[in-house]
Scaffold this active site. Structure first.
Site, short mmCIF file in Angstrom:
data_model
loop_
_atom_site.label_atom_id
_atom_site.label_comp_id
_atom_site.label_asym_id
_atom_site.label_seq_id
_atom_site.Cartn_x
_atom_site.Cartn_y
_atom_site.Cartn_z
N CYS A 232 0.83 -1.20 0.00
CA CYS A 232 0.00 0.00 0.00
C CYS A 232 0.87 1.25 0.00
O CYS A 232 2.00 1.24 0.48
CB CYS A 232 -0.86 0.06 1.26
SG CYS A 232 -1.81 -1.42 1.54
N ARG B 48 4.37 0.80 -6.53
CA ARG B 48 4.46 -0.08 -5.36
C ARG B 48 3.51 -1.27 -5.48
O ARG B 48 3.64 -2.24 -4.74
CB ARG B 48 4.13 0.70 -4.08
CG ARG B 48 5.15 1.77 -3.76
CD ARG B 48 4.66 2.70 -2.69
NE ARG B 48 4.52 2.04 -1.40
CZ ARG B 48 5.49 1.98 -0.49
NH1 ARG B 48 6.65 2.54 -0.73
NH2 ARG B 48 5.29 1.38 0.66
N TRP C 255 -3.12 -2.54 -1.43
CA TRP C 255 -2.65 -3.83 -1.93
C TRP C 255 -3.25 -4.84 -0.96
O TRP C 255 -2.78 -4.94 0.18
CB TRP C 255 -1.12 -3.85 -1.90
CG TRP C 255 -0.45 -4.91 -2.69
CD1 TRP C 255 -0.18 -4.90 -4.03
CD2 TRP C 255 0.12 -6.13 -2.19
NE1 TRP C 255 0.50 -6.03 -4.39
CE2 TRP C 255 0.69 -6.80 -3.29
CE3 TRP C 255 0.20 -6.72 -0.93
CZ2 TRP C 255 1.34 -8.03 -3.17
CZ3 TRP C 255 0.84 -7.95 -0.81
CH2 TRP C 255 1.39 -8.59 -1.92
N ASN D 11 -0.85 1.83 5.95
CA ASN D 11 0.00 0.88 5.24
C ASN D 11 0.62 -0.03 6.30
O ASN D 11 1.18 0.46 7.28
CB ASN D 11 1.09 1.65 4.48
CG ASN D 11 2.06 0.73 3.77
OD1 ASN D 11 1.76 -0.45 3.55
ND2 ASN D 11 3.22 1.24 3.40
N GLY D 12 0.50 -1.35 6.13
CA GLY D 12 1.07 -2.27 7.11
C GLY D 12 0.04 -3.31 7.49
O GLY D 12 -0.94 -3.53 6.76
N GLU E 15 19.34 -14.81 -10.35
CA GLU E 15 18.73 -13.51 -10.58
C GLU E 15 18.02 -13.46 -11.94
O GLU E 15 16.93 -12.91 -12.07
CB GLU E 15 19.80 -12.41 -10.48
CG GLU E 15 19.38 -11.03 -10.90
CD GLU E 15 18.23 -10.46 -10.08
OE1 GLU E 15 17.87 -11.03 -9.03
OE2 GLU E 15 17.66 -9.44 -10.52
N LYS F 68 14.10 -12.56 -12.58
CA LYS F 68 13.66 -11.43 -13.39
C LYS F 68 12.64 -11.89 -14.43
O LYS F 68 11.61 -11.27 -14.62
CB LYS F 68 14.89 -10.82 -14.08
CG LYS F 68 14.80 -9.39 -14.39
CD LYS F 68 15.28 -8.48 -13.27
CE LYS F 68 14.63 -8.73 -11.93
NZ LYS F 68 15.26 -8.11 -10.82
N GLU G 193 9.26 -12.93 -12.79
CA GLU G 193 8.57 -11.76 -12.22
C GLU G 193 7.71 -11.01 -13.24
O GLU G 193 6.58 -10.64 -12.95
CB GLU G 193 9.63 -10.74 -11.76
CG GLU G 193 9.88 -10.68 -10.31
CD GLU G 193 10.80 -9.51 -9.96
OE1 GLU G 193 11.84 -9.32 -10.62
OE2 GLU G 193 10.46 -8.79 -9.02
N HIS H 198 21.76 -34.35 -11.64
CA HIS H 198 21.23 -34.86 -10.37
C HIS H 198 19.73 -34.64 -10.26
O HIS H 198 19.18 -34.74 -9.16
CB HIS H 198 21.98 -34.19 -9.21
CG HIS H 198 23.44 -34.48 -9.21
ND1 HIS H 198 23.96 -35.69 -8.80
CD2 HIS H 198 24.49 -33.74 -9.62
CE1 HIS H 198 25.27 -35.67 -8.95
NE2 HIS H 198 25.61 -34.50 -9.45
N LYS I 82 6.63 -3.27 -5.01
CA LYS I 82 8.03 -2.82 -5.04
C LYS I 82 8.70 -3.00 -3.70
O LYS I 82 9.83 -3.43 -3.61
CB LYS I 82 8.07 -1.35 -5.47
CG LYS I 82 9.48 -0.76 -5.55
CD LYS I 82 10.30 -1.44 -6.63
CE LYS I 82 11.71 -0.89 -6.75
NZ LYS I 82 12.57 -1.83 -7.50
C1 AGP Z 1 13.41 -7.61 -7.51
O1 AGP Z 1 13.19 -7.62 -8.89
C2 AGP Z 1 12.27 -7.96 -6.71
N1 AGP Z 1 11.15 -7.14 -7.00
C3 AGP Z 1 12.45 -8.31 -5.26
O2 AGP Z 1 13.00 -9.58 -5.23
C4 AGP Z 1 13.30 -7.36 -4.37
O3 AGP Z 1 14.64 -7.41 -4.76
C5 AGP Z 1 13.14 -7.77 -2.89
O4 AGP Z 1 11.79 -7.62 -2.53
C6 AGP Z 1 14.03 -7.00 -1.96
O5 AGP Z 1 13.75 -5.64 -1.95
P1 AGP Z 1 14.74 -4.61 -1.28
O6 AGP Z 1 16.02 -4.64 -2.05
O7 AGP Z 1 14.06 -3.28 -1.38
O8 AGP Z 1 14.95 -5.04 0.13
#
Ligand code: AGP
Length: 599
Positions: A2, A27, A75, A101-102, A472, A476, A479, A495, A594
């Site tokens: 949020c 976000r 959210w 938010n939270g 990574e 990506k 995601e 394996h 985000k």
């Molecule tokens: C990255 O593409 C992601 N959206 C996610 O894994 C992100 O890196 C993770 O939530 C950590 O966020 P931060 O670096 O703000 O702690």
């Protein structure tokens, strides 16, 4: 997660709030709303499920008047996305409005208690209890009512409250959830993050946990829970407005991918003086005396840590342990006073990473925050802090934050290896321009994506740092393109994972470790024999893999352990183009936020 915003000043609040909410869209959200108060008028709320364009339309059809207001992008956590579950929430009489938010962990018992006091709830959210509690404690003093409310809340929160009795007053409070106050001439604002504030001001103040602020158009006063005034410095943010705008790019993600040469340059060269790396003296002191280094973070930040393990162990011969923050916080960490931990977080607000920070500090571990956001919770609570110079990262998929985290970790590795000058640093200094050379060839990756974006499965494989960056790369791709993608240490293929390989599989082989080229070549042959299509990513001087892989993409040649900063740009572009070709919005991937400020 949020987003919350607030405005108090001389102008109409609703356009400012709607614009600020648009800047928080990245976000992630499923509904939005605003509430506004005006002298001698009833509090007005407009809220609706769906995109912010729905809210824009609603407000244009049913305008709200007032120079003080709050806004929210939700959210969903408790209760489905719906108009009624959207924020702001109001008390029964409808004169107090709250955005949150939270997560309020004890919301169920508070709800039961309030219902016994004849409160009728309208939504399924945890947040609605806050509005009713503020009303319960309200006796003509809004600040006191919020203070008393907060004492009863368990969980994490950034909360903004307005009341129709005080149209010139906005009250905010936070615990374990980000909230920034923007100070401008004759008006003040609040937001969950810096970008919505940038078109108004670059002078900001941060609240500590369990602090409240009372905002009027001219003043901001910060209090602790005992009601004592707290002094707080005003911090200047150097990010410019353009940094938080798309500037002609179709998506923030693409813009941020293309900003990497500059971000890498700024991050490295701000730490070089007279041809030598100069690290903050206290950070250097902690690192060069450390026998065991712990690194933690989540998602992409964790992957940066994975790369760093290989690099630091190789160059500095110091043992490095890397763990995911959500695991580390619940296991039995064998840490002792004097150990050092680097906590990596772009936002500096990730709940699990913050929890690790607090746990490790309580064990006497020296904590070093590696973050992109000045004034974030992690930067304020860690013993020491090192900033990436990436500028604001808006796209949910992290790109320039990762490569600049890596650059900082390479700087750390060279300092720990006592190689602050010399050939390795010279190689490192070439990385920003090599990143640019690679981006100049982006059309090759775009064309490759156009041929391959519909694969059912994409597997990334590699060895050593190539394996770390494979993790990574797979993240990506999944995601933003929603393709089933995984990563494997290439030696693990036999394996188990090879059972998944068939004609519908694309295998991307990261091949930048010359001593292991022959092994990677065999791995490529193995997957090809099962019908997979194989792309090899290697250096431009290398002729291997031409005969085995279906396609070879070449990156500028560098020290093999530095290659992740370049290979990952290829996978970022590949993920971006796959996402666009599939008709997705790469800046707003489904189900993702985000900044993950709750567990
Ligand atoms: C990255 O593409 C992601 N959206 C996610 O894994 C992100 O890196 C993770 O939530 C950590 O966020 P931060 O670096 O703000 O702690």
């Amino acid at each position: 997660m949020c987003g919350i915003v607030g405005y108090i000043g001389r102008d109409q609040a609703s356009p400012v709030l709607l614009e600020a909410l648009r800047k928080l869209e990245y976000r992630g959200y499923d509904s939005g709303g605003i509430a506004v108060v005006e002298e001698n008028e009833k509090l007005q709320v407009r809220k609706i499920k769906g995109r912010l364009s729905n809210l824009d339309l609603l407000v244009s059809q049913q305008p709200v008047q007032g120079t003080c207001g709050i806004g929210h992008t939700r959210w969903a956590t408790h209760g489905e996305p719906s108009d009624v579950n959207s924020h702001p929430h109001t008390d029964v009489s409808g004169k107090i409005a709250v955005v949150h938010n939270g997560i309020i962990e004890n919301h169920a018992s508070l709800r039961e208690w309030l219902e016994k006091h004849h409160v009728v709830f309208r939504s399924q959210t945890d947040s609605e209890v806050i509005a009713h509690l503020v009303d319960f404690h309200y006796n003509g003093d809004l600040l006191l009512a919020v203070r008393e409310t907060v004492k009863r809340l368990d969980g994490s929160y950034a909360i903004a409250v307005i009341c129709e009795d005080f149209p010139g007053m906005l009250v905010v409070v936070r615990k374990d959830s980000p909230l920034v106050i923007g100070r401008a001439d004759s008006y003040n604002l609040i937001a969950s993050d810096v970008p919505p504030l940038l078109c108004h001001t670059r002078e900001v103040q941060y609240l500590n946990d369990l602090e409240l602020a009372l905002l009027t158009k001219d003043e901001v006063t910060i209090y602790n829970l005992e009601g004592e005034v707290q002094q707080r410095e005003i911090v200047h943010i150097d990010w410019d407005i353009e940094a938080a705008e798309k500037c002609g790019y179709e998506h923030f993600m693409l813009k941020e991918i293309f900003e990497q040469p500059k971000a890498l340059h700024d991050t490295l060269f701000s730490r070089i003086k007279d041809g030598k790396i100069v690290l903050n003296a206290k950070i250097k002191e902690a690192l060069v005396h450390c026998n065991h280094l712990l690194i933690t973070g989540c998602g992409t930040a964790y992957h940066a840590g994975m790369v760093a393990k290989y690099v630091i162990e190789h160059f500095a011969m110091v043992s490095v342990e890397v763990d995911i923050a959500s695991e580390l916080r619940y296991r039995t960490p064998l840490c002792k006073a004097g150990d050092v931990c680097i906590l990596i977080s772009q936002s500096g607000e990730t709940a699990d990473t913050i929890a690790c920070l607090r746990l490790l500090k309580s064990l006497g571990v020296v904590t070093i925050a590696l973050t992109n956001v000045v004034g974030s919770t992690i930067s304020r609570e860690a013993d020491l802090v090192m900033y990436t110079q990436a500028g604001p990262e808006i796209a949910v998929a992290s790109t320039k934050a990762l490569t600049t985290q890596l650059m900082c970790l390479y700087v750390i590795a060279l300092v720990m290896a006592k190689k602050e000058t010399g050939a390795l640093l010279e190689q490192l200094m070439l990385i920003p321009s090599q990143a640019q050379l690679l981006l100049d060839k982006q059309e090759d990756i775009q064309r490759f994506a156009a041929r391959q974006f519909n694969k059912d499965k994409v597997f990334f494989m590699g060895r050593l740092t190539d394996y770390a960056i494979s993790l990574e790369s797979a993240l990506k791709l999944k995601e933003i393109s929603y393709t089933h993608s995984e990563s494997f240490a290439a030696g693990e293929l036999k394996h188990g994972p090879i059972a998944l390989v068939d004609e519908s599989t694309l295998v991307v082989a990261m091949c930048t470790q010359p001593l292991l080229f022959a092994k990677m070549d065999s791995n490529i042959k193995e997957v090809k024999a099962r019908g997979a299509t194989a792309l090899a990513i290697t250096f431009d001087m290398v002729q291997d893999f031409n005969a085995t892989a279906d396609e070879v993409f070449r990156i500028p040649t560098t020290e093999p352990y530095f290659s992740p900063m370049l290979t990952v740009i290829v996978s970022q572009l590949y993920a971006y183009y796959c996402s666009v070709l599939k008709g997705n919005d790469p800046d707003k991937p489904r189900n993702l936020a985000k900044s993950v400020t709750v567990e």
